[in-house]
Each structure stands twice: as structure tokens, then as C-alpha cells.
Design a protein around this motif. Structure first.
Motif, PDB file in Angstrom:
ATOM      1  N   LEU A  21       0.748  -1.207   0.202  1.00  0.00           N
ATOM      2  CA  LEU A  21       0.124   0.029  -0.305  1.00  0.00           C
ATOM      3  C   LEU A  21       0.680   1.334   0.177  1.00  0.00           C
ATOM      4  CD1 LEU A  21      -2.390  -1.042   3.218  1.00  0.00           C
ATOM      5  CD2 LEU A  21      -2.460  -1.384  -0.660  1.00  0.00           C
ATOM      6  N   ASN A  22       0.515   1.987  -1.331  1.00  0.00           N
ATOM      7  CA  ASN A  22       2.428   2.485  -1.622  1.00  0.00           C
ATOM      8  C   ASN A  22       1.735   4.046  -0.489  1.00  0.00           C
ATOM      9  OD1 ASN A  22       4.684   2.063  -2.538  1.00  0.00           O
ATOM     10  ND2 ASN A  22       3.703   0.897  -4.322  1.00  0.00           N
ATOM     11  N   ASN A  23      -0.208   4.178  -0.881  1.00  0.00           N
ATOM     12  CA  ASN A  23      -0.495   5.647  -0.344  1.00  0.00           C
ATOM     13  C   ASN A  23      -1.413   5.641   0.042  1.00  0.00           C
ATOM     14  OD1 ASN A  23      -1.980   5.623  -2.674  1.00  0.00           O
ATOM     15  ND2 ASN A  23      -0.428   5.940  -3.819  1.00  0.00           N
ATOM     16  N   SER A  24      -2.468   6.445   0.447  1.00  0.00           N
ATOM     17  CA  SER A  24      -3.724   6.395   1.318  1.00  0.00           C
ATOM     18  C   SER A  24      -5.017   6.003   0.042  1.00  0.00           C
ATOM     19  CB  SER A  24      -4.360   8.455   1.608  1.00  0.00           C
ATOM     20  OG  SER A  24      -3.460   8.718   2.717  1.00  0.00           O
ATOM     21  N   SER A  25      -4.727   5.905  -0.764  1.00  0.00           N
ATOM     22  CA  SER A  25      -5.480   5.990  -1.937  1.00  0.00           C
ATOM     23  C   SER A  25      -4.986   4.132  -2.359  1.00  0.00           C
ATOM     24  CB  SER A  25      -6.388   6.538  -3.194  1.00  0.00           C
ATOM     25  OG  SER A  25      -5.755   7.808  -2.833  1.00  0.00           O
TER      26      SER A  25
END
Length: 572
Positions: free
Chosen positions: A185-189
Motif C-alpha cells: 500500500l503505497n499511499n492513502s488511495s
């Protein structure tokens, strides 16, 4: 019914004077009787970036319903140089173990043992399947530590004194690998998601969630919002992290992120011989999704997803959906009637008192705060009537980063506290059938003071304290039935000396202490304590804080902090 207790004995020999891994954590308590053992793999060598597959076959001679299922795994790493590595064990896409490894030394080859209570995953173990161990490890002329590992499952047959546990009827992994691996999971999205065709008679549903910080996010708890990063010389992206659970795109629950510190983290010498809280053996956080049982039973596919708010390259995640089915009704109907979480985005409030004077000295604090109270309620028409389930939670995050920076000194103090206060209530008609309370506190304090010395070296004094506090309580019909508390705290400090190229020259003053305590309303008690100085154990005790100086816990309890199952907390 007879309740059998398990007295946990001290080790056969004292670890005092040892530099090997020594922790105060309890092992998983066992019921009476001889278990059936299924070896998953034996003495596998982890020296590359390939997975280690294995085939699983259910045990014979122990039936298909067990009082307890326990994973035991043993690891070792040869002396030399090696980073801490992430390790995980899987079966049919479902995570059986998740943790990290101990770092070795030039003359230290540590070994360690971990256990996980997997009783709630019994449905997974009734069928043959494919699994794998994942422990990516670089071995070359610089990084010489080779890791070895073995793992097995122990199945305890049901008996009169240890009846078969009430466990979920089905387990569904989230993730894309059918054998098992984590999702990045690289970012909030970024989402870890699975679209599932579930049974049409779901009564209860829970999601076990792991979210592990990696790469740029390894030290997320010391980061600051981007607008302050350059001024205070810290990582950007902020320090708020929280896992958000959704069903079909609608917020359905929250899983706090624990600030695990790995054995190479901040100052690697602090964690020898005792690592941080849960460093070698993560515990999942269990989210109660039972208000959605009626919706999940409607025969349509449903997407269950997890994202980490604030993720900044990156978090490694896995989750498993645990489902209980109505044994007397093929079609459960129902709906979600209220969900106040859906209107509360996870947006923290940021504050700053940071200032810079004419000499370039920086002082002040940056605060990050968020508190949300939400109620999710749903009903399910089951074979025993309409059951209304309400999940009522308050989740809060408070972080203060204090800075005092001059030309020769960089001093940062990180104070963080994540809390959860929650209750799940199931009601039939006007009567409350059961009420399960769960609260968690994750305190973290990091004091980092780096000084430039006149000879060009850097002296870094680090002091860390981290904790894990958990309370669970079950009431039936308004009468308290059971409660339990877990407290796990690790504190430590050390001074590193680095040269101008930031290579380690020496270290001094290492000391650390872990205190672990468990108690419950049945009289169960566990206590353990370990202290070290100069990287060897200097004090060790077990049972000292319990009656008679002995640990005694009941076989069906969870002294290690592994999750309880609401109405299925006790085995009857």
C-alpha cells in the motif's frame, strides 16, 4: 464444566548472562492432552528472494474439530552482518504468522521461538492446501547472515475438559496471491481488496488486519507534515497512520496501526538481546463487521478492502475475513441501519509552534491530532430471531514532535498515543444478548539527541519506550462474565558514535527492560520481566507478580494479546 488451568513454568536454565534473544512474552497456553503435529517445513534456508513452498495435509487421529490450534515456528541467523528481515507464513492465501527477524552480530548467531494461536482459523485446516514461507534475504560478501527456519501446527483434540472451540465457519483472505503474500500500500488511495461471494447465512463477521510499515514508512512515527519537513530536517508525509476498512466502498471500521520497531530500528544495539514490543511476532487487530452480516448475506458479491490513511511508500498489509454462519437457516436477511463513520473522513488537525531565530536555531513542536466517535448498527434476521448489532467506538491519535536544533545539536522528542475504546452489542428484541468491550492503548516515546563532536564524529543518545495495553470484557444479559488485561512495555537506551561518513565507531550504555503482565477475572495471571545491559541479560523473572510467585493461566485465554472473538470469547 471443568476449567483446566495451565501453570507456566520458568525456563530450565536462567538466561542471565546470555546475549541470545530473550523476551518476557508468554507462550500460547495449551489444553490438556497430546496434540497431533503437522510439520509445515523443516530447517529451510532463507538466503535469496524466493518463497519456500510446502504442501499441507490435515492431521489424522485428532478429528476435525479441535479445542486449540497453535503454530510454533523457530528461526535462527548465522553470525555476521544482516538486516532485520520480514518473515511470514501462509496457507491458502491466509496469513499464519507475520513478524520480523533478529539481527546477528559478528560473533552472535541468535535463535528465537514464536507461537500464534490459530484456533479461530480451524476451518482453514480441515482441507489440504498449498502454503509458503516468505522471508526474502540478501546474502553476499557484505550481508553474510543466513536465516534458517522451521514451522509446525499443533492440533489439540476436543475432550470433556477442553471442548471444541466455537470457531468461524469460513476464512477468506484479502490479497491477490492464492497461496499467500502481503499487499503493498503505497499511499492513502492504495487498497488491499477482495471481491467475495459469501454464504447467504452470515451471522457474525470479523476482519483480522495486519499493517506493517516498510521502506520510507519504516519510521513514520517520527515524520512531520511536508510543509515543516525541511525546516526540522525530518521525513515528510506526516505521522498519522490508520487502517480504514470498507465494504463495497462504504467505511465499515478502523484498525489502528501499531508502531512496531524492528531490530535494526533507530539504534540496533537497543534491541539486543530483547527486541521491541511484538517485533518478532505481530498480533493482528480484529475489526467487528457483524453489523454488515445481513448485507453480506444477500447473495451478491461484496468487496472488502483495507487502505492505510497517510501511507507514504509504503505499508505491507494482509487481512482475513472470519465468517460465522447460521446453522439452522439458509438465508439470513438484514441491513445496515446507521453508520456515522461514513461521514467522518480521517483528517487530522495539525498545529505548529516551530520557530527559527536569526542564528538558524529551530525550536518548537508540531502536533497531529484526530479523534472520531462512530456508531455502526445493523440487523440480521436469523433462525433465532432478529439480532441487532451495534459497534460503538472512539478511536483517537495524538502526536507531538518537539525539536531543539542548533548548529551542533539535533534533538527530537516524539510522543505518540493511539487509543481505541469500543463496545459491540448484540440485541434480540428488547434484551441485550451480549456485550463485548475492547480497548487498546499504543504509547510511544522516542528521545533522539545527536551531537556533533569536535573531532568530526557524531554522538547519538537514543531513549525509547513503547507499550501495548489491551482490555477485553464480555457480559451476557447484563452480567459480567469475563474480563482480561494485557500490558506489554519495552524501554531501552543506548549511545552510538558515528564517524563523519555515518559509519558506526562504537556504542555504550546499552540497557533495556521488558515487562509483560496478564490477568483475568478467572484468577489467571502471568508476569514476566527481562533486563539487559551491554547487550547481555542482567535480570530475568517470571511469575513474580502472580499469587504464589507462579504464572497460571487457563488454556482458552489469550495472555499474549491475540484477539478475542466477541461472543465466542469462551469455549462454550
Amino acid at each position: 464444566m471443568v476449567l483446566g488451568g495451565v501453570a507456566q513454568a520458568a525456563p530450565d536454565s536462567s538466561p542471565i548472562g546470555s546475549a541470545n534473544v530473550t523476551v518476557a512474552d508468554p507462550t500460547v497456553p495449551r489444553p490438556p492432552g497430546q496434540p497431533c503435529v503437522v510439520q509445515l517445513y523443516t530447517d529451510d534456508t532463507f538466503n535469496d528472494f524466493s518463497t519456500r513452498p510446502y504442501s499441507y495435509t490435515p492431521p489424522t487421529g485428532c478429528g476435525t474439530r479441535w479445542s486449540k490450534v497453535v503454530l510454533e515456528a523457530d528461526f535462527s541467523v548465522t553470525a555476521g552482518v544482516q538486516f532485520d528481515r520480514t518473515a511470514s507464513i501462509w496457507l491458502g492465501g491466509v496469513n499464519l504468522y507475520f513478524g520480523t527477524t533478529q539481527e546477528p552480530g559478528s560473533s552472535l548467531a541468535p535463535n528465537w521461538h514464536v507461537e500464534r494461536d490459530l484456533t479461530d482459523y480451524s476451518a482453514l485446516f480441515r482441507n489440504a492446501g498449498q502454503g509458503q514461507a516468505v522471508l526474502y534475504n540478501l546474502v553476499d560478501s557484505t550481508y553474510t547472515g543466513v536465516i534458517h527456519g522451521s514451522a509446525r501446527l499443533l492440533f489439540y483434540p476436543a475432550s470433556i475438559v477442553a471442548p471444541a472451540a466455537r470457531t468461524p465457519d469460513a476464512i477468506y483472505p484479502l490479497g491477490s496471491d492464492p497461496v499467500g503474500n502481503t499487499v503493498t500500500l503505497n499511499n492513502s488511495s492504495s487498497q488491499m481488496a477482495a471481491t467475495l461471494s459469501l454464504p447467504t447465512n452470515v451471522e457474525h463477521a470479523y476482519l483480522d488486519v495486519f499493517t506493517q510499515s516498510q521502506s520510507n514508512d519504516e519510521f513514520w512515527y517520527t515524520c512531520v507534515p511536508d510543509q515543516y519537513a525541511a525546516e526540522v530536517q525530518e521525513c515528510g508525509g506526516g505521522n498519522f497512520r490508520e487502517a480504514e476498512v470498507s465494504i463495497d466502498g462504504t467505511p465499515a471500521g478502523v484498525a489502528p496501526v501499531y508502531p512496531w520497531i524492528y531490530t535494526g530500528g533507530i539504534d540496533l544495539f537497543i534491541w539486543k538481546p530483547t527486541p521491541g514490543v511484538q517485533t518478532l511476532n505481530f498480533m493482528p487487530y480484529r475489526v467487528d463487521l457483524t453489523p454488515f452480516a445481513g448485507l453480506l448475506s444477500n447473495g451478491s458479491p461484496h468487496t472488502v478492502a483495507v487502505n492505510v490513511q497517510g501511507a507514504n511508500s509504503y505499508f505491507s498489509a494482509t487481512a482475513a475475513l472470519l465468517v460465522y454462519q447460521d446453522p439452522h437457516k439458509k438465508q439470513v436477511t438484514g441491513a445496515v441501519v446507521s453508520n456515522t463513520l461514513a461521514n467522518q473522513p480521517p483528517t487530522p488537525t495539525i498545529g505548529s509552534t516551530v520557530t527559527q531565530d536569526s542564528s538558524g536555531n529551530v525550536t518548537g513542536a508540531i502536533t497531529t491530532d484526530l479523534s472520531r466517535h462512530f456508531v455502526i448498527q445493523g440487523y440480521a434476521d436469523t433462525s433465532h430471531g432478529r439480532v441487532i448489532t451495534t459497534v460503538d467506538q472512539t478511536v483517537a491519535f495524538a502526536d507531538t514532535q518537539t525539536f531543539n536544533i542548533t548548529a551542533t545539536d539535533y534533538h527530537q522528542i516524539s510522543d505518540q498515543l493511539t487509543t481505541v475504546q469500543g463496545v459491540s452489542r448484540s440485541q434480540t428484541g428488547r434484551f441485550v444478548r451480549d456485550e463485548f468491550k475492547a480497548s487498546f492503548n499504543y504509547p510511544l516515546h522516542v528521545d533522539y539527541n545527536q551531537t556533533a563532536e569536535s573531532n568530526g564524529d557524531y554522538s547519538i543518545l537514543t531513549a525509547i519506550s513503547q507499550g501495548y495495553d489491551q482490555h477485553n470484557g464480555l457480559s451476557l444479559g447484563g452480567f459480567p462474565l469475563y474480563s482480561a488485561d494485557v500490558h506489554n512495555q519495552v524501554t531501552g537506551s543506548d549511545t552510538l558514535v558515528l564517524d563523519s561518513g555515518f559509519h558506526i565507531v562504537s556504542h555504550s550504555g546499552q540497557q533495556a527492560t521488558q515487562n509483560f503482565a496478564f490477568s483475568d477475572s478467572l484468577g489467571g495471571c502471568y508476569s514476566g520481566s527481562v533486563s539487559s545491559a551491554n547487550n547481555v541479560v542482567t535480570a530475568y523473572s517470571t511469575g513474580q507478580s502472580c499469587p504464589g510467585g507462579n504464572n497460571r493461566v487457563f488454556w482458552f485465554t489469550h495472555p499474549d494479546g491475540s484477539p478475542y472473538q466477541g461472543s465466542g470469547l469462551l469455549p462454550w
